[in-house]
Design an enzyme around this catalytic site. Structure first.
Site, PDB file in Angstrom:
ATOM      1  N   TRP A 148      59.419 114.346 112.719  1.00 55.12           N
ATOM      2  CA  TRP A 148      60.520 114.941 111.980  1.00 55.12           C
ATOM      3  C   TRP A 148      61.359 115.843 112.879  1.00 55.12           C
ATOM      4  CZ3 TRP A 148      58.350 116.875 106.585  1.00 55.12           C
ATOM      5  CH2 TRP A 148      57.943 115.753 105.843  1.00 55.12           C
TER       6      TRP A 148
ATOM      7  N   THR B 185      71.305 123.178  88.005  1.00 58.03           N
ATOM      8  CA  THR B 185      71.317 123.027  89.461  1.00 58.03           C
ATOM      9  C   THR B 185      72.338 121.960  89.806  1.00 58.03           C
ATOM     10  OG1 THR B 185      69.639 121.329  89.399  1.00 58.03           O
ATOM     11  CG2 THR B 185      68.866 123.575  89.677  1.00 58.03           C
TER      12      THR B 185
ATOM     13  N   GLU C  70      66.043 127.432  90.474  1.00 56.57           N
ATOM     14  CA  GLU C  70      64.770 127.336  89.752  1.00 56.57           C
ATOM     15  C   GLU C  70      63.906 128.570  89.936  1.00 56.57           C
ATOM     16  OE1 GLU C  70      66.224 125.036  91.533  1.00 56.57           O
ATOM     17  OE2 GLU C  70      65.813 123.002  90.799  1.00 56.57           O
TER      18      GLU C  70
ATOM     19  N   LYS D   9      63.928 111.397 110.480  1.00 54.29           N
ATOM     20  CA  LYS D   9      62.637 110.844 110.899  1.00 54.29           C
ATOM     21  C   LYS D   9      62.882 109.962 112.105  1.00 54.29           C
ATOM     22  CE  LYS D   9      60.792 111.307 106.323  1.00 54.29           C
ATOM     23  NZ  LYS D   9      61.998 111.426 105.495  1.00 54.29           N
TER      24      LYS D   9
HETATM   25  P1  AMP Z   1      70.634 126.479  94.782  1.00 54.68           P
HETATM   26  O1  AMP Z   1      69.676 126.232  93.687  1.00 54.68           O
HETATM   27  O2  AMP Z   1      71.960 125.857  94.568  1.00 54.68           O
HETATM   28  O3  AMP Z   1      70.724 127.923  95.132  1.00 54.68           O
HETATM   29  O4  AMP Z   1      70.060 125.738  96.071  1.00 54.68           O
HETATM   30  C1  AMP Z   1      68.773 126.009  96.566  1.00 54.68           C
HETATM   31  C2  AMP Z   1      68.590 125.360  97.905  1.00 54.68           C
HETATM   32  O5  AMP Z   1      69.484 125.933  98.871  1.00 54.68           O
HETATM   33  C3  AMP Z   1      67.225 125.582  98.504  1.00 54.68           C
HETATM   34  O6  AMP Z   1      66.269 124.697  97.978  1.00 54.68           O
HETATM   35  C4  AMP Z   1      67.500 125.362  99.978  1.00 54.68           C
HETATM   36  O7  AMP Z   1      67.511 124.002 100.311  1.00 54.68           O
HETATM   37  C5  AMP Z   1      68.885 125.913 100.150  1.00 54.68           C
HETATM   38  N1  AMP Z   1      68.823 127.285 100.679  1.00 54.68           N
HETATM   39  C6  AMP Z   1      68.918 128.443 100.002  1.00 54.68           C
HETATM   40  N2  AMP Z   1      68.842 129.497 100.837  1.00 54.68           N
HETATM   41  C7  AMP Z   1      68.677 129.001 102.079  1.00 54.68           C
HETATM   42  C8  AMP Z   1      68.504 129.578 103.373  1.00 54.68           C
HETATM   43  N3  AMP Z   1      68.525 130.889 103.579  1.00 54.68           N
HETATM   44  N4  AMP Z   1      68.345 128.732 104.420  1.00 54.68           N
HETATM   45  C9  AMP Z   1      68.328 127.394 104.250  1.00 54.68           C
HETATM   46  N5  AMP Z   1      68.489 126.795 103.063  1.00 54.68           N
HETATM   47  C10 AMP Z   1      68.651 127.584 101.986  1.00 54.68           C
END
Ligand code: AMP
Length: 544
Positions: free
Chosen positions: A444, A185, A330, A439
């Site tokens: 929030w 990640t 994940e 915040k």
């Molecule tokens: P990654 O592991 O790089 O794909 O990142 C995952 C994170 O991307 C998630 O925990 C979210 O915070 C963000 N994310 C993924 N899809 C969306 C979505 N459709 N809208 C908002 N945030 C998203």
């Protein structure tokens, strides 16, 4: 009493065998890194994957060894994945957009033994090679004629590497829980953490993703994953497409509007998937050129929030249905998809849009809940928001080599780090990353919601909201915007546009115009970089 059914291990390479047998002639089209568009099919990919497996086996790669790939989406990359997995080794996708130091850390942490890479990255690999002592062989995904003249030790062209290998080489036998893939990640805090997929989790995830109300891919479809294989498994497309026999179109290194449009139209693509920033560029290109995408039926948007205006443009102007999806590395990565349930499909279009901007509902195979700071579950009423937790057969239960333990709670509930609401129909809305939420006076404020509305303004290309320290309220929102080329807007116009569309106390205390907003290696807005840039920013309301 146990059931009397067969133990048919869920192994990833069974997918490509199935595709070879039942969809063998179905085309796989790549924009090759060498330039021309190259055509192959599932039968050839399966045979060449066995050659990769044999070549790796000859080299001494064994069960559990890590084989890295630093490559674009192409047929060769897919062959490599299946070939690596088929001998019980682990394909490890490296994201070339990361900084060299991060790549060195990740490859060494993973203990990669072989690196498959595209010629595009020859310079990068040359610079990294001396710092990657564990890598025994560098395989450039090309033929001998195109092998770059780079100072890389133990370098071989892919076609030479697999030449003479057996295209009937037998897959190795092992348990379905065997590790299959590894992806780190991007992690904005601390070191990147490795997510180690198993054969079983990848196959189950492909079943989950393929469901009709998830991706809903069919053999008649033609799918183009713009989302890279190094970004969370290309959202399962390299497994789902061969599983169901859809034509696969792979865009290689060229992800600009012109190149994508050429493939989307020329190959009659019916479904595609990428992060919003890619679609922002494509929509801009379509608008500029007046082109349309007549064959396209569905576009999957995820990785970051899909703004309402983007969804509306795809659907109303181009007749392409948007499926908004949320997930994370994940989770293999799919968590929720915004397909319409029957009661919502009957609503007028504007009300449907209210649901399409949400991140969607989980398919069977993903469990989810929201909790407060004391880990008490919050109501599914669309209003209460809390930390989003998930579990399922394709969700990580630990990171590679035991990093980041804090995220994994009892009973396998994984803390996503996202803050969300879940409504009575099961649709989830991400309001923020937990670390980005503002915040203000103990309450929030959702930065994503303000950003989504701000980009609905006709002059705004992109928007980000960050919290700025405030003497009275702790933090107040600052709206950072990028204008579309040639268009103009003022601070007052932006505030007037937001007024009435969001709660009064959510109104940004100020607006700043910037040339560009920084993005992470997976296309998300880099809030941390913005917070650093505006760390000393003084809001006009701060004196009050
Ligand atoms: P990654 O592991 O790089 O794909 O990142 C995952 C994170 O991307 C998630 O925990 C979210 O915070 C963000 N994310 C993924 N899809 C969306 C979505 N459709 N809208 C908002 N945030 C998203």
């Amino acid at each position: 009493m146990l059931g009397l059914m067969q133990d048919w291990p869920l192994l990833v390479h069974k997918i490509i065998d199935h595709a070879a047998l039942y969809h063998g002639g179905r085309e796989v089209v790549s924009r090759s890194v060498e330039g021309p568009i190259v055509r192959t099919d599932y039968r050839a990919i399966a045979a060449r994957a066995r050659k990769v497996a044999h070549a790796l086996d000859r080299l001494g790669i064994r069960l559990g060894d890590r084989v890295a790939t630093l490559a674009w989406n192409t047929a060769r990359h897919i062959e490599a994945w299946y070939g690596i997995a088929g001998i019980g080794a682990i394909y490890h996708t490296l994201n070339p957009r990361l900084f060299p130091d991060q790549l060195v850390y990740i490859a060494n942490h993973a203990g990669d033994k072989v690196l498959f890479f595209d010629a595009t990255f020859a310079g990068l690999v040359e610079a990294l090679a001396p710092r990657l002592p564990g890598i025994e062989l560098f395989v450039c995904l090309t033929d001998a004629a195109h092998l770059p003249k780079a100072n890389i030790p133990n370098l071989v062209a892919y076609e030479e590497f697999i030449a003479g290998a057996d295209d009937h080489f037998a897959w190795k036998e092992f348990d379905e829980h065997t590790a299959c893939g590894l992806c780190y990640t991007s992690g904005t805090t601390g070191n990147p953490k490795g997510v180690l997929y198993s054969h079983r989790s990848n196959v189950l995830h492909a079943f989950i993703a393929g469901q009709a109300d998830a991706m809903g891919l069919r053999a008649v479809d033609c799918v183009l994953p713009v989302v890279p294989m190094f970004h969370a498994n290309a959202w399962a497309m390299a497994f789902v497409a061969p599983m169901i026999g859809a034509k696969l179109v792979l865009p290689g290194a060229r992800l600009d509007g012109d190149s994508l449009c050429e493939l989307l139209t020329g190959e009659k693509v019916t479904m595609t998937a990428a992060v919003p920033t890619v679609w922002l560029a494509l929509l801009h290109y379509l608008e500029k050129t007046g082109k349309t995408l007549p064959d396209m039926k569905r576009v999957l948007i995820g990785g970051a929030a899909a703004p309402r205006a983007m969804i509306e443009t795809f659907e109303k102007k181009y007749g392409i249905a948007v499926v908004h999806a949320w997930g994370m590395t994940e989770m293999s990565p799919l968590g929720t998809l915004g397909t319409l349930k029957p009661a919502i499909a009957e609503l007028p279009y504007e009300r449907q849009l209210d649901y399409k901007v949400k991140q969607g509902h989980p398919p069977f195979g993903v469990e989810m809940k929201i909790v407060d700071d004391d880990d008490r579950e919050l109501p599914r009423d669309g209003r209460a928001f809390g930390r989003l937790k998930v579990r399922g057969p394709a969700v990580a239960k630990a990171y590679f080599r035991g990093e980041g333990e804090g995220a994994f709670g009892p009973d396998d509930w994984f803390d996503t780090g996202d803050v969300a609401t879940i409504d009575a129909d099961g649709y989830m809305t991400i309001t923020d990353r937990a670390k980005d939420v503002i915040k203000s006076g103990g309450e929030w404020i959702s930065t994503i919601e303000i950003e989504n509305i701000a980009v609905g303004h006709p002059a705004i290309a992109e928007a980000a909201v960050i919290g700025i320290a405030h003497p009275k309220w702790d933090e107040r929102p600052l709206l950072v915007v990028v204008l579309k080329p040639g268009l103009h807007a003022t601070r007052e116009e932006m505030l007037a546009y937001l007024s009435g569309r969001i709660a009064r106390w959510w109104m940004p205390d100020d607006v700043v115009f910037v040339d560009a907003i920084p993005h992470t290696a997976t296309g998300k807005i880099q809030k941390m970089a913005l917070r650093e840039r505006f760390g000393q920013y003084r809001l006009p309301t701060a004196a009050a």
